[in-house]
Design a protein around this motif. Structure first.
Motif, PDB file in Angstrom:
ATOM      1  N   LEU A 185      -1.213  -7.063  12.151  1.00  5.71           N
ATOM      2  CA  LEU A 185      -1.357  -8.242  11.301  1.00  5.71           C
ATOM      3  C   LEU A 185      -2.675  -8.962  11.540  1.00  5.71           C
ATOM      4  O   LEU A 185      -3.211  -9.625  10.637  1.00  5.71           O
ATOM      5  CB  LEU A 185      -0.189  -9.197  11.543  1.00  5.71           C
ATOM      6  CG  LEU A 185       1.143  -8.802  10.914  1.00  5.71           C
ATOM      7  CD1 LEU A 185       2.263  -9.683  11.440  1.00  5.71           C
ATOM      8  CD2 LEU A 185       1.064  -8.892   9.388  1.00  5.71           C
ATOM      9  N   ARG A 189      -7.934  -6.009   7.472  1.00  7.65           N
ATOM     10  CA  ARG A 189      -7.180  -5.212   6.522  1.00  7.65           C
ATOM     11  C   ARG A 189      -6.572  -4.021   7.273  1.00  7.65           C
ATOM     12  O   ARG A 189      -7.184  -3.479   8.193  1.00  7.65           O
ATOM     13  CB  ARG A 189      -8.022  -4.756   5.341  1.00  7.65           C
ATOM     14  CG  ARG A 189      -9.273  -3.985   5.666  1.00  7.65           C
ATOM     15  CD  ARG A 189     -10.146  -3.806   4.421  1.00  7.65           C
ATOM     16  NE  ARG A 189      -9.585  -2.826   3.493  1.00  7.65           N
ATOM     17  CZ  ARG A 189     -10.041  -2.637   2.245  1.00  7.65           C
ATOM     18  NH1 ARG A 189     -11.030  -3.393   1.790  1.00  7.65           N
ATOM     19  NH2 ARG A 189      -9.514  -1.732   1.456  1.00  7.65           N
ATOM     20  N   ILE A 190      -5.377  -3.644   6.855  1.00  8.60           N
ATOM     21  CA  ILE A 190      -4.680  -2.536   7.507  1.00  8.60           C
ATOM     22  C   ILE A 190      -5.172  -1.206   6.967  1.00  8.60           C
ATOM     23  O   ILE A 190      -5.339  -0.239   7.722  1.00  8.60           O
ATOM     24  CB  ILE A 190      -3.158  -2.691   7.296  1.00  8.60           C
ATOM     25  CG1 ILE A 190      -2.661  -3.949   8.026  1.00  8.60           C
ATOM     26  CG2 ILE A 190      -2.401  -1.444   7.788  1.00  8.60           C
ATOM     27  CD1 ILE A 190      -1.232  -4.333   7.671  1.00  8.60           C
ATOM     28  N   GLU A 201      -1.231  -3.207   0.947  1.00  7.48           N
ATOM     29  CA  GLU A 201      -1.615  -4.163   1.981  1.00  7.48           C
ATOM     30  C   GLU A 201      -0.672  -5.367   2.025  1.00  7.48           C
ATOM     31  O   GLU A 201      -0.155  -5.730   3.095  1.00  7.48           O
ATOM     32  CB  GLU A 201      -3.050  -4.630   1.759  1.00  7.48           C
ATOM     33  CG  GLU A 201      -3.576  -5.585   2.828  1.00  7.48           C
ATOM     34  CD  GLU A 201      -4.060  -4.874   4.071  1.00  7.48           C
ATOM     35  OE1 GLU A 201      -4.286  -5.560   5.092  1.00  7.48           O
ATOM     36  OE2 GLU A 201      -4.227  -3.642   4.034  1.00  7.48           O
ATOM     37  N   ARG A 205       2.056  -6.301   5.076  1.00  4.87           N
ATOM     38  CA  ARG A 205       2.063  -7.559   5.829  1.00  4.87           C
ATOM     39  C   ARG A 205       3.414  -8.266   5.692  1.00  4.87           C
ATOM     40  O   ARG A 205       3.900  -8.881   6.649  1.00  4.87           O
ATOM     41  CB  ARG A 205       0.909  -8.452   5.367  1.00  4.87           C
ATOM     42  CG  ARG A 205      -0.443  -7.868   5.769  1.00  4.87           C
ATOM     43  CD  ARG A 205      -1.626  -8.748   5.418  1.00  4.87           C
ATOM     44  NE  ARG A 205      -2.861  -8.092   5.847  1.00  4.87           N
ATOM     45  CZ  ARG A 205      -3.340  -8.132   7.090  1.00  4.87           C
ATOM     46  NH1 ARG A 205      -2.707  -8.849   8.020  1.00  4.87           N
ATOM     47  NH2 ARG A 205      -4.455  -7.505   7.413  1.00  4.87           N
ATOM     48  N   GLU A 206       4.038  -8.156   4.530  1.00  3.65           N
ATOM     49  CA  GLU A 206       5.383  -8.719   4.368  1.00  3.65           C
ATOM     50  C   GLU A 206       6.380  -7.988   5.271  1.00  3.65           C
ATOM     51  O   GLU A 206       7.232  -8.617   5.917  1.00  3.65           O
ATOM     52  CB  GLU A 206       5.820  -8.601   2.914  1.00  3.65           C
ATOM     53  CG  GLU A 206       5.069  -9.513   1.956  1.00  3.65           C
ATOM     54  CD  GLU A 206       5.407  -9.227   0.500  1.00  3.65           C
ATOM     55  OE1 GLU A 206       6.311  -8.391   0.260  1.00  3.65           O
ATOM     56  OE2 GLU A 206       4.777  -9.832  -0.381  1.00  3.65           O
ATOM     57  N   THR A 209       5.744  -8.905   8.979  1.00  6.37           N
ATOM     58  CA  THR A 209       6.163 -10.279   9.248  1.00  6.37           C
ATOM     59  C   THR A 209       7.682 -10.388   9.275  1.00  6.37           C
ATOM     60  O   THR A 209       8.248 -11.089  10.132  1.00  6.37           O
ATOM     61  CB  THR A 209       5.574 -11.219   8.185  1.00  6.37           C
ATOM     62  OG1 THR A 209       4.143 -11.116   8.212  1.00  6.37           O
ATOM     63  CG2 THR A 209       5.967 -12.661   8.446  1.00  6.37           C
TER      64      THR A 209
END
Length: 217
Positions: A185, A189-190, A201, A205-206, A209
Motif C-alpha cells: 500500500l 503504484r502497485i 490498482e 488497494r481496496e 485495505t
C-alpha cells in the motif's frame, strides 16, 4: 484441484515452450512432471498450478511489452517451484532449480541467466522504482495481479495464503501479514504497466485495505 484437461493443456504448453530450444517431448516430460509435483504438493494452497495459469494469462496480455517471451514463460513456470513458507530464500532456490533443469535440457546459458534474474525478481524486493528490465516488470505484474482480483477471488487467495502459513500462530501471522500488505500500500503504484494499473490498482488497494481491517492490526 486442476482438471485433467487443464493439466494436459499445460503439458502441451510446456512441451511447445522448450521445443523452441530443440528439446524433444520425451526429454521435456520429466521436468514437467517434477514441476507439477512441486505445484501440487499437499502443503500448497495458493502457490499452485492455478496461480501459474493466472500468471500466464496476464503475461499474454502484456506480450507487447515483453523483450524475451521465452524467458518470461520459463520464469513463470519456475518462480515458485520451491516454496517454503518457513524460509526466506525460496526465490533463490527456485532460480537455482531453474538453472539446473534448463541447463540439463540444453537451454542456452544466456536464457538460463535471464530466467534466473526474472525468478529472483519475484521476491518483490525492488522497492518503489520500476525494474530496469521490462521482462521483470511483466513477471512482477503477473505475480501481483491477484491483488486486484474480484472480491471472492481475493478472499480465497488470502485464505489460501493463511493455510500455507498454518504453522504460524494467529497473532504472529496477523502482524507479519499486515506488514506485507502495508508495504504494498505504501508504494506509489502497485502495477508497473498502465493496463493493469488502470484495471486493477484501485481494486488492489481496496482489497489490501479490507484485509488489513479484517486482520485487526
Amino acid at each position: 484441484m486442476i482438471s485433467p484437461e487443464r493439466l494436459d493443456a499445460m503439458q502441451g504448453q510446456w512441451v511447445r515452450l522448450v521445443a523452441a530450444f530443440g528439446v524433444a517431448p520425451a526429454d521435456a516430460y520429466p521436468p514437467f512432471d517434477r514441476l507439477v509435483a512441486a505445484y501440487t504438493a499437499p502443503d500448497r494452497h495458493y502457490h499452485t498450478l492455478e496461480h501459474l495459469g493466472e500468471m500466464f494469462r496476464v503475461a499474454g496480455r502484456l506480450a507487447a511489452h515483453t523483450r524475451d517471451p521465452l524467458a518470461v514463460q520459463l520464469a513463470i513456470w519456475f518462480h515458485d517451484a520451491v516454496y517454503d513458507p518457513r524460509a526466506k530464500d525460496s526465490e533463490a532456490r527456485s532460480a537455482a532449480l531453474a538453472a539446473d533443469e534448463l541447463t540439463a535440457l540444453g537451454v542456452p546459458p544466456a536464457t538460463v541467466e535471464a530466467v534466473q534474474r526474472l525468478v529472483t525478481a519475484t521476491a518483490h524486493l525492488l522497492g518503489d522504482a520500476p525494474p530496469a528490465d521490462p521482462d521483470a516488470a511483466v513477471v512482477i505484474d503477473a505475480d501481483l495481479a491477484i491483488l486486484g482480483a474480484a472480491d471472492a477471488r481475493y478472499r480465497r487467495y488470502a485464505a489460501d495464503v493463511r493455510r500455507e502459513y498454518a504453522f504460524v500462530p494467529d497473532a504472529d501471522y496477523r502482524t507479519g501479514r499486515a506488514a506485507v500488505l502495508r508495504r504494498f500500500l505504501a508504494r506509489p503504484r502497485i502495477y508497473h504497466h498502465d493496463v493493469l494499473f488502470e484495471e486493477g490498482e484501485a481494486r488492489a488497494r481496496e482489497n489490501l485495505t479490507a484485509e488489513l481491517r479484517e486482520l485487526g492490526t
